[in-house]
Design an enzyme around this catalytic site. Structure first.
Site, short mmCIF file in Angstrom:
data_model
loop_
_atom_site.label_atom_id
_atom_site.label_comp_id
_atom_site.label_asym_id
_atom_site.label_seq_id
_atom_site.Cartn_x
_atom_site.Cartn_y
_atom_site.Cartn_z
N TYR A 144 0.86 -1.19 0.00
CA TYR A 144 0.00 0.00 0.00
C TYR A 144 0.89 1.23 0.00
O TYR A 144 1.85 1.30 0.75
CB TYR A 144 -0.90 0.00 1.24
CG TYR A 144 -1.76 1.23 1.38
CD1 TYR A 144 -2.80 1.48 0.48
CD2 TYR A 144 -1.54 2.15 2.40
CE1 TYR A 144 -3.59 2.61 0.61
CE2 TYR A 144 -2.34 3.28 2.54
CZ TYR A 144 -3.36 3.51 1.64
OH TYR A 144 -4.15 4.63 1.77
N ASP A 238 9.26 3.09 -0.10
CA ASP A 238 8.18 3.68 0.69
C ASP A 238 8.40 3.25 2.13
O ASP A 238 8.01 2.17 2.55
CB ASP A 238 6.83 3.21 0.16
CG ASP A 238 5.67 3.80 0.98
OD1 ASP A 238 5.94 4.40 2.02
OD2 ASP A 238 4.52 3.62 0.55
N LYS A 266 4.32 8.96 9.02
CA LYS A 266 4.06 8.35 10.32
C LYS A 266 5.03 8.80 11.44
O LYS A 266 4.84 9.88 11.98
CB LYS A 266 3.98 6.83 10.18
CG LYS A 266 2.79 6.47 9.26
CD LYS A 266 2.39 5.02 9.22
CE LYS A 266 1.05 4.89 8.51
NZ LYS A 266 1.06 4.14 7.27
C1 LIG Z 1 0.45 4.64 5.91
C2 LIG Z 1 1.17 4.42 4.66
C3 LIG Z 1 1.04 5.29 3.57
C4 LIG Z 1 0.06 6.43 3.54
O1 LIG Z 1 0.31 7.39 4.51
P1 LIG Z 1 -0.88 8.37 4.94
O2 LIG Z 1 -0.25 9.29 5.92
O3 LIG Z 1 -1.95 7.51 5.50
O4 LIG Z 1 -1.33 9.08 3.72
C5 LIG Z 1 1.85 5.07 2.48
N1 LIG Z 1 2.72 4.04 2.44
C6 LIG Z 1 2.85 3.20 3.46
C7 LIG Z 1 3.86 2.10 3.38
C8 LIG Z 1 2.08 3.34 4.60
O5 LIG Z 1 2.20 2.46 5.60
#
Ligand SMILES: *Cc1c(COP(=O)(O)O)cnc(C)c1O
Length: 429
Positions: A144, A238, A266
Protein backbone atom coordinates in the site's frame (compact mmCIF):
# COMPACT_ATOMS: atom_id res chain seq x y z
CA UNK A 1 -17.25 -4.20 29.58
CA UNK A 2 -19.80 -2.01 27.82
CA UNK A 3 -19.47 -0.15 24.54
CA UNK A 4 -22.70 1.83 24.99
CA UNK A 5 -21.29 5.34 24.47
CA UNK A 6 -19.21 4.24 21.49
CA UNK A 7 -22.35 2.75 19.93
CA UNK A 8 -24.28 5.97 20.51
CA UNK A 9 -21.55 8.09 18.96
CA UNK A 10 -21.28 5.70 16.06
CA UNK A 11 -24.99 6.07 15.33
CA UNK A 12 -24.72 9.86 15.59
CA UNK A 13 -21.56 9.88 13.48
CA UNK A 14 -23.28 8.10 10.62
CA UNK A 15 -25.35 11.20 9.87
CA UNK A 16 -22.60 13.55 8.72
CA UNK A 17 -19.52 11.34 8.45
CA UNK A 18 -19.12 8.57 5.90
CA UNK A 19 -19.51 5.37 7.89
CA UNK A 20 -18.81 7.53 10.97
CA UNK A 21 -15.07 7.42 10.18
CA UNK A 22 -12.47 9.46 8.34
CA UNK A 23 -10.39 6.48 7.21
CA UNK A 24 -11.99 3.18 6.18
CA UNK A 25 -10.02 0.69 8.31
CA UNK A 26 -11.35 2.42 11.43
CA UNK A 27 -14.86 1.21 10.55
CA UNK A 28 -14.20 -2.36 11.78
CA UNK A 29 -15.74 -3.66 8.54
CA UNK A 30 -13.62 -6.80 8.44
CA UNK A 31 -14.10 -7.76 12.10
CA UNK A 32 -17.77 -6.85 12.43
CA UNK A 33 -19.37 -4.80 15.17
CA UNK A 34 -19.23 -1.05 15.64
CA UNK A 35 -16.03 0.97 15.90
CA UNK A 36 -14.85 2.24 19.26
CA UNK A 37 -14.64 5.97 19.88
CA UNK A 38 -11.51 7.05 21.70
CA UNK A 39 -11.39 9.69 24.38
CA UNK A 40 -7.72 9.88 25.29
CA UNK A 41 -4.44 8.02 25.49
CA UNK A 42 -1.30 8.09 27.59
CA UNK A 43 1.82 5.95 27.35
CA UNK A 44 0.87 2.44 26.19
CA UNK A 45 -2.80 2.89 27.10
CA UNK A 46 -5.75 4.11 25.10
CA UNK A 47 -9.20 4.84 26.59
CA UNK A 48 -12.54 4.72 24.85
CA UNK A 49 -15.55 6.94 25.61
CA UNK A 50 -16.99 4.21 27.87
CA UNK A 51 -13.80 4.48 29.97
CA UNK A 52 -12.51 1.05 28.94
CA UNK A 53 -8.70 0.97 29.00
CA UNK A 54 -6.66 -0.96 26.45
CA UNK A 55 -3.01 -1.58 25.80
CA UNK A 56 -2.67 0.07 22.42
CA UNK A 57 -0.96 -2.00 19.71
CA UNK A 58 -2.35 0.25 16.96
CA UNK A 59 -0.49 3.39 18.00
CA UNK A 60 -2.25 5.40 15.30
CA UNK A 61 -0.95 2.83 12.77
CA UNK A 62 2.64 3.51 13.71
CA UNK A 63 3.39 7.14 14.53
CA UNK A 64 3.21 6.91 18.33
CA UNK A 65 6.52 5.08 18.67
CA UNK A 66 7.29 6.61 22.08
CA UNK A 67 3.80 5.82 23.35
CA UNK A 68 1.09 8.47 23.66
CA UNK A 69 1.76 11.98 24.95
CA UNK A 70 5.44 11.55 25.75
CA UNK A 71 6.25 14.45 28.03
CA UNK A 72 9.11 15.80 25.91
CA UNK A 73 6.95 15.85 22.79
CA UNK A 74 4.12 17.50 24.67
CA UNK A 75 6.49 20.15 25.98
CA UNK A 76 7.90 20.87 22.53
CA UNK A 77 4.53 21.31 20.85
CA UNK A 78 3.16 23.40 23.70
CA UNK A 79 6.12 25.73 23.27
CA UNK A 80 5.66 25.86 19.50
CA UNK A 81 1.95 26.66 19.86
CA UNK A 82 2.79 29.86 21.65
CA UNK A 83 4.61 31.21 18.60
CA UNK A 84 1.87 30.62 16.06
CA UNK A 85 0.35 27.79 14.06
CA UNK A 86 1.33 28.38 10.46
CA UNK A 87 3.22 31.11 8.65
CA UNK A 88 3.49 30.27 4.97
CA UNK A 89 7.21 30.96 5.30
CA UNK A 90 10.29 29.03 6.36
CA UNK A 91 11.22 28.34 9.96
CA UNK A 92 14.40 27.20 11.70
CA UNK A 93 12.83 23.93 12.84
CA UNK A 94 12.33 22.77 9.24
CA UNK A 95 16.12 22.90 8.81
CA UNK A 96 16.59 21.04 12.08
CA UNK A 97 14.20 18.20 11.21
CA UNK A 98 15.66 17.99 7.69
CA UNK A 99 19.13 17.48 9.17
CA UNK A 100 17.93 14.77 11.56
CA UNK A 101 16.24 12.94 8.68
CA UNK A 102 19.08 13.30 6.15
CA UNK A 103 21.70 12.26 8.74
CA UNK A 104 19.73 9.06 9.36
CA UNK A 105 19.43 8.09 5.69
CA UNK A 106 22.77 7.66 3.90
CA UNK A 107 21.17 8.11 0.47
CA UNK A 108 19.39 11.33 1.32
CA UNK A 109 21.09 14.70 0.75
CA UNK A 110 17.92 16.74 0.65
CA UNK A 111 14.35 16.27 1.82
CA UNK A 112 11.00 17.98 1.18
CA UNK A 113 8.33 17.92 3.88
CA UNK A 114 4.69 17.34 3.00
CA UNK A 115 1.60 16.57 5.09
CA UNK A 116 0.96 12.84 4.76
CA UNK A 117 2.42 9.57 3.58
CA UNK A 118 0.14 9.64 0.55
CA UNK A 119 1.52 13.02 -0.45
CA UNK A 120 5.10 11.85 0.12
CA UNK A 121 4.65 8.88 -2.20
CA UNK A 122 2.78 10.68 -4.95
CA UNK A 123 5.55 13.29 -4.96
CA UNK A 124 8.24 10.59 -4.91
CA UNK A 125 6.66 8.93 -7.94
CA UNK A 126 6.45 12.24 -9.79
CA UNK A 127 10.11 12.80 -8.97
CA UNK A 128 11.15 9.39 -10.32
CA UNK A 129 9.32 10.18 -13.55
CA UNK A 130 10.80 13.67 -13.74
CA UNK A 131 14.33 12.38 -13.21
CA UNK A 132 14.23 9.43 -15.61
CA UNK A 133 11.91 10.98 -18.20
CA UNK A 134 9.99 7.69 -18.17
CA UNK A 135 6.39 7.05 -17.18
CA UNK A 136 5.87 3.49 -15.97
CA UNK A 137 6.09 2.45 -12.33
CA UNK A 138 6.15 -1.08 -10.98
CA UNK A 139 4.45 -1.76 -7.67
CA UNK A 140 4.07 -5.01 -5.76
CA UNK A 141 0.80 -6.74 -5.15
CA UNK A 142 -0.24 -6.21 -1.54
CA UNK A 143 1.92 -3.14 -0.92
CA UNK A 144 0.00 0.00 0.00
CA UNK A 145 1.37 3.40 -0.93
CA UNK A 146 -1.42 5.73 0.09
CA UNK A 147 -4.55 6.58 -1.86
CA UNK A 148 -3.22 8.37 -4.94
CA UNK A 149 -4.91 7.24 -8.17
CA UNK A 150 -1.85 5.77 -9.88
CA UNK A 151 -1.07 3.30 -7.10
CA UNK A 152 -4.60 2.23 -6.13
CA UNK A 153 -4.35 -0.76 -8.36
CA UNK A 154 -5.90 -4.13 -7.58
CA UNK A 155 -3.58 -5.27 -4.82
CA UNK A 156 -3.53 -9.03 -4.99
CA UNK A 157 -4.34 -9.23 -8.65
CA UNK A 158 -2.81 -12.43 -9.94
CA UNK A 159 -2.81 -10.94 -13.41
CA UNK A 160 0.60 -9.39 -13.19
CA UNK A 161 0.37 -7.70 -16.53
CA UNK A 162 -3.17 -6.36 -16.28
CA UNK A 163 -3.56 -3.19 -14.27
CA UNK A 164 -7.16 -2.87 -13.17
CA UNK A 165 -8.26 0.07 -11.04
CA UNK A 166 -8.66 -1.13 -7.45
CA UNK A 167 -11.01 1.69 -6.55
CA UNK A 168 -14.06 3.17 -8.21
CA UNK A 169 -13.36 6.66 -9.48
CA UNK A 170 -9.84 5.86 -10.64
CA UNK A 171 -9.83 6.23 -14.43
CA UNK A 172 -8.10 3.61 -16.57
CA UNK A 173 -5.77 6.35 -17.77
CA UNK A 174 -4.50 6.98 -14.24
CA UNK A 175 -3.27 3.41 -13.83
CA UNK A 176 -2.19 2.62 -17.37
CA UNK A 177 1.41 3.30 -16.38
CA UNK A 178 1.27 1.14 -13.25
CA UNK A 179 2.60 -2.42 -13.52
CA UNK A 180 2.11 -5.06 -10.83
CA UNK A 181 4.76 -7.52 -9.69
CA UNK A 182 4.84 -10.12 -6.92
CA UNK A 183 6.68 -9.42 -3.67
CA UNK A 184 9.82 -11.55 -3.24
CA UNK A 185 9.74 -12.43 -6.95
CA UNK A 186 12.44 -10.67 -8.98
CA UNK A 187 11.45 -12.56 -12.14
CA UNK A 188 8.05 -10.86 -12.06
CA UNK A 189 9.91 -7.51 -12.15
CA UNK A 190 12.23 -8.62 -14.95
CA UNK A 191 9.23 -9.72 -17.05
CA UNK A 192 7.95 -6.14 -17.03
CA UNK A 193 11.33 -4.74 -18.08
CA UNK A 194 11.41 -7.23 -20.94
CA UNK A 195 7.99 -6.04 -22.11
CA UNK A 196 8.45 -2.27 -21.60
CA UNK A 197 11.27 0.19 -22.19
CA UNK A 198 9.76 3.17 -20.39
CA UNK A 199 9.90 2.08 -16.74
CA UNK A 200 10.96 4.89 -14.37
CA UNK A 201 11.29 2.71 -11.30
CA UNK A 202 9.96 0.29 -8.75
CA UNK A 203 8.20 1.32 -5.56
CA UNK A 204 8.00 -0.98 -2.58
CA UNK A 205 7.72 -1.24 1.16
CA UNK A 206 11.17 -2.59 2.14
CA UNK A 207 9.39 -4.48 4.91
CA UNK A 208 5.79 -4.83 3.80
CA UNK A 209 3.32 -3.88 6.49
CA UNK A 210 0.08 -3.34 4.66
CA UNK A 211 -0.73 -6.95 3.81
CA UNK A 212 0.21 -7.87 7.33
CA UNK A 213 3.95 -7.95 7.92
CA UNK A 214 5.80 -9.60 5.04
CA UNK A 215 9.56 -9.71 5.06
CA UNK A 216 11.81 -9.62 1.99
CA UNK A 217 13.58 -12.94 1.50
CA UNK A 218 17.37 -13.30 1.45
CA UNK A 219 18.81 -10.99 -1.18
CA UNK A 220 15.55 -9.87 -2.77
CA UNK A 221 16.11 -6.16 -2.22
CA UNK A 222 19.83 -6.23 -3.00
CA UNK A 223 19.25 -8.15 -6.23
CA UNK A 224 16.35 -5.88 -7.13
CA UNK A 225 18.44 -2.75 -6.66
CA UNK A 226 21.31 -4.17 -8.67
CA UNK A 227 18.94 -5.13 -11.49
CA UNK A 228 17.28 -1.69 -11.49
CA UNK A 229 20.63 0.07 -11.63
CA UNK A 230 21.59 -2.03 -14.65
CA UNK A 231 18.36 -0.87 -16.32
CA UNK A 232 18.75 2.81 -15.41
CA UNK A 233 15.60 2.64 -13.29
CA UNK A 234 15.11 3.95 -9.75
CA UNK A 235 14.28 2.16 -6.52
CA UNK A 236 11.69 4.11 -4.56
CA UNK A 237 11.50 2.95 -0.96
CA UNK A 238 8.18 3.68 0.69
CA UNK A 239 9.36 3.84 4.30
CA UNK A 240 6.27 5.68 5.51
CA UNK A 241 5.70 2.81 7.94
CA UNK A 242 9.23 1.49 8.46
CA UNK A 243 11.18 4.77 8.62
CA UNK A 244 12.58 5.29 12.14
CA UNK A 245 10.60 2.22 13.21
CA UNK A 246 12.81 -0.61 11.95
CA UNK A 247 15.89 1.25 13.11
CA UNK A 248 16.85 4.91 13.57
CA UNK A 249 16.74 5.61 9.87
CA UNK A 250 15.31 3.19 7.38
CA UNK A 251 14.75 -0.50 6.91
CA UNK A 252 16.97 -0.07 3.84
CA UNK A 253 19.99 0.27 6.05
CA UNK A 254 19.25 -2.96 7.89
CA UNK A 255 18.61 -4.77 4.64
CA UNK A 256 21.76 -3.52 2.92
CA UNK A 257 20.21 -1.46 0.13
CA UNK A 258 20.15 2.23 -0.63
CA UNK A 259 17.06 3.46 -2.41
CA UNK A 260 17.25 6.27 -4.95
CA UNK A 261 14.19 7.98 -3.51
CA UNK A 262 12.81 7.47 -0.01
CA UNK A 263 9.31 8.37 1.20
CA UNK A 264 8.56 8.92 4.87
CA UNK A 265 5.61 9.70 7.12
CA UNK A 266 4.06 8.35 10.32
CA UNK A 267 6.89 8.35 12.94
CA UNK A 268 8.60 11.49 11.59
CA UNK A 269 5.61 13.58 12.67
CA UNK A 270 5.25 11.89 16.06
CA UNK A 271 1.44 11.95 15.67
CA UNK A 272 1.14 15.14 13.64
CA UNK A 273 0.48 15.24 9.89
CA UNK A 274 3.94 15.04 8.31
CA UNK A 275 5.31 13.22 5.31
CA UNK A 276 8.60 13.64 3.47
CA UNK A 277 10.44 12.52 0.39
CA UNK A 278 14.16 12.72 -0.15
CA UNK A 279 17.04 11.60 -2.33
CA UNK A 280 20.59 12.47 -3.35
CA UNK A 281 21.21 16.02 -4.59
CA UNK A 282 21.19 15.12 -8.27
CA UNK A 283 17.60 13.85 -7.96
CA UNK A 284 16.23 16.41 -5.48
CA UNK A 285 17.48 19.27 -7.65
CA UNK A 286 14.65 18.34 -10.06
CA UNK A 287 12.15 19.71 -7.51
CA UNK A 288 10.87 23.31 -7.69
CA UNK A 289 12.24 25.91 -6.96
CA UNK A 290 15.56 24.31 -8.04
CA UNK A 291 14.09 22.30 -10.90
CA UNK A 292 11.10 21.77 -13.08
CA UNK A 293 9.11 19.29 -11.02
CA UNK A 294 6.32 21.17 -9.26
CA UNK A 295 5.17 20.20 -5.79
CA UNK A 296 3.86 22.55 -3.11
CA UNK A 297 1.87 22.71 0.14
CA UNK A 298 0.18 25.46 2.16
CA UNK A 299 0.76 23.70 5.48
CA UNK A 300 3.95 21.82 4.54
CA UNK A 301 6.64 22.07 7.22
CA UNK A 302 3.97 23.20 9.68
CA UNK A 303 5.68 24.54 12.83
CA UNK A 304 3.70 22.43 15.30
CA UNK A 305 4.26 19.27 13.26
CA UNK A 306 7.99 20.07 12.93
CA UNK A 307 8.28 20.55 16.70
CA UNK A 308 6.49 17.23 17.28
CA UNK A 309 8.75 15.48 14.78
CA UNK A 310 11.99 16.90 16.16
CA UNK A 311 11.06 16.04 19.75
CA UNK A 312 9.99 12.52 18.77
CA UNK A 313 13.10 11.71 16.74
CA UNK A 314 15.45 13.28 19.28
CA UNK A 315 13.96 11.24 22.11
CA UNK A 316 13.88 8.13 19.94
CA UNK A 317 17.56 8.45 19.14
CA UNK A 318 18.34 8.86 22.82
CA UNK A 319 16.24 5.88 23.88
CA UNK A 320 17.48 3.67 21.04
CA UNK A 321 14.70 1.14 21.75
CA UNK A 322 15.35 -1.10 18.75
CA UNK A 323 16.86 -4.01 20.64
CA UNK A 324 14.05 -3.82 23.17
CA UNK A 325 11.58 -3.88 20.29
CA UNK A 326 13.09 -7.08 18.96
CA UNK A 327 12.99 -8.74 22.36
CA UNK A 328 9.40 -7.71 23.07
CA UNK A 329 8.25 -8.78 19.60
CA UNK A 330 9.99 -12.10 20.06
CA UNK A 331 8.22 -12.57 23.40
CA UNK A 332 4.82 -11.78 21.90
CA UNK A 333 5.56 -14.09 18.97
CA UNK A 334 6.34 -16.93 21.41
CA UNK A 335 3.14 -16.22 23.35
CA UNK A 336 1.09 -16.37 20.16
CA UNK A 337 2.73 -19.55 18.91
CA UNK A 338 2.48 -21.28 22.28
CA UNK A 339 -1.20 -20.44 22.59
CA UNK A 340 -1.83 -21.57 19.02
CA UNK A 341 -0.13 -24.87 19.74
CA UNK A 342 -1.93 -25.33 23.04
CA UNK A 343 -5.35 -24.81 21.44
CA UNK A 344 -4.52 -26.37 18.11
CA UNK A 345 -5.04 -23.26 15.93
CA UNK A 346 -3.14 -22.81 12.64
CA UNK A 347 -0.98 -19.73 13.03
CA UNK A 348 2.06 -18.08 11.47
CA UNK A 349 3.69 -15.05 13.09
CA UNK A 350 5.53 -12.53 11.00
CA UNK A 351 7.63 -9.79 12.56
CA UNK A 352 10.39 -7.31 11.96
CA UNK A 353 11.50 -5.00 14.75
CA UNK A 354 8.48 -3.34 16.28
CA UNK A 355 6.06 -4.45 13.54
CA UNK A 356 4.43 -7.83 13.80
CA UNK A 357 1.23 -9.78 13.37
CA UNK A 358 -0.13 -13.31 13.42
CA UNK A 359 -1.69 -14.77 10.30
CA UNK A 360 -4.36 -17.40 10.91
CA UNK A 361 -2.90 -19.82 8.39
CA UNK A 362 -0.53 -22.79 8.40
CA UNK A 363 1.36 -21.29 5.43
CA UNK A 364 4.58 -19.36 5.54
CA UNK A 365 3.64 -15.84 4.37
CA UNK A 366 6.04 -14.32 1.82
CA UNK A 367 3.59 -12.47 -0.44
CA UNK A 368 0.04 -11.14 -0.68
CA UNK A 369 -1.43 -14.34 -2.05
CA UNK A 370 -0.11 -16.34 0.89
CA UNK A 371 -1.29 -13.66 3.33
CA UNK A 372 -4.76 -14.02 1.82
CA UNK A 373 -4.84 -17.69 2.76
CA UNK A 374 -5.49 -16.50 6.34
CA UNK A 375 -8.78 -17.26 8.06
CA UNK A 376 -10.21 -13.76 8.56
CA UNK A 377 -13.19 -15.12 10.53
CA UNK A 378 -10.80 -16.51 13.11
CA UNK A 379 -9.01 -13.18 13.21
CA UNK A 380 -12.31 -11.36 13.80
CA UNK A 381 -13.10 -13.59 16.81
CA UNK A 382 -9.55 -13.17 18.11
CA UNK A 383 -9.76 -9.40 17.66
CA UNK A 384 -12.93 -9.00 19.74
CA UNK A 385 -11.64 -11.29 22.48
CA UNK A 386 -8.45 -9.24 22.67
CA UNK A 387 -10.59 -6.09 22.97
CA UNK A 388 -12.63 -7.66 25.77
CA UNK A 389 -9.35 -8.57 27.48
CA UNK A 390 -7.99 -5.05 27.22
CA UNK A 391 -5.76 -5.09 24.14
CA UNK A 392 -6.49 -2.77 21.22
CA UNK A 393 -5.43 -4.30 17.88
CA UNK A 394 -5.83 -3.05 14.31
CA UNK A 395 -9.26 -4.30 13.18
CA UNK A 396 -7.94 -6.28 10.21
CA UNK A 397 -5.99 -9.47 9.60
CA UNK A 398 -3.87 -7.52 7.11
CA UNK A 399 -2.61 -4.71 9.33
CA UNK A 400 0.58 -4.77 11.37
CA UNK A 401 0.58 -4.47 15.15
CA UNK A 402 2.95 -1.82 16.47
CA UNK A 403 5.02 -1.56 19.62
CA UNK A 404 6.03 1.59 21.44
CA UNK A 405 9.12 2.10 23.54
CA UNK A 406 6.85 2.72 26.54
CA UNK A 407 5.77 -0.93 26.71
CA UNK A 408 6.39 -2.49 30.14
CA UNK A 409 6.68 -5.98 31.60
CA UNK A 410 3.27 -5.43 33.15
CA UNK A 411 1.80 -4.65 29.72
CA UNK A 412 3.33 -7.81 28.30
CA UNK A 413 1.80 -9.90 31.09
CA UNK A 414 -1.60 -8.44 30.28
CA UNK A 415 -1.07 -9.14 26.58
CA UNK A 416 -0.02 -12.71 27.43
CA UNK A 417 -3.25 -13.37 29.34
CA UNK A 418 -5.35 -11.84 26.60
CA UNK A 419 -3.65 -13.94 23.93
CA UNK A 420 -4.21 -17.18 25.84
CA UNK A 421 -7.90 -16.46 26.46
CA UNK A 422 -8.53 -15.21 22.94
CA UNK A 423 -6.82 -18.15 21.26
CA UNK A 424 -8.91 -20.52 23.35
CA UNK A 425 -12.09 -18.83 22.15
CA UNK A 426 -10.85 -19.05 18.55
CA UNK A 427 -10.31 -22.80 19.01
CA UNK A 428 -13.90 -23.17 20.24
CA UNK A 429 -15.41 -21.60 17.08
C1 LIG B 1 0.45 4.64 5.91
C2 LIG B 1 1.17 4.42 4.66
C3 LIG B 1 1.04 5.29 3.57
C4 LIG B 1 0.06 6.43 3.54
O1 LIG B 1 0.31 7.39 4.51
P1 LIG B 1 -0.88 8.37 4.94
O2 LIG B 1 -0.25 9.29 5.92
O3 LIG B 1 -1.95 7.51 5.50
O4 LIG B 1 -1.33 9.08 3.72
C5 LIG B 1 1.85 5.07 2.48
N1 LIG B 1 2.72 4.04 2.44
C6 LIG B 1 2.85 3.20 3.46
C7 LIG B 1 3.86 2.10 3.38
C8 LIG B 1 2.08 3.34 4.60
O5 LIG B 1 2.20 2.46 5.60
Amino acid sequence: MTFQKSHELYTKGLEHLVGAVNSPVRAFASVGGNPLFIKKAKGTKIYDVDDNAYIDLVLSYGPMILGHRHKKVQKAITKALKNGYSFGASTKNEIKLAKIVCDAFPGMDKVRFVNSGTEAVLSGIRLARAFTGKDKIIKFSGCYHGHQDALLVAAGSGLATLSLPGSKGVPEGAVKNTLIANYNDLDSVKAHFEAHNDIAGVILEPIAGNMGVVIPENNFLIDLKEYLTSKGALLIADEVMTGFRSTFGGAQELLGVEADITCLGKVIGGGFPVGAYGARNEIMEMVAPLGGMYQAGTLSGNPIAMAGGIATLTELKKQNPYEKFNEVAQTIESLLLEAAKKYNVDLTVSRFGSMMNPFFTDKNVTNFQEAQSSDTKKFAVFFWEMIRNGVFLPPSQFEAWFLSSAISTKDIKKIAKAIDKSMRVVSEM
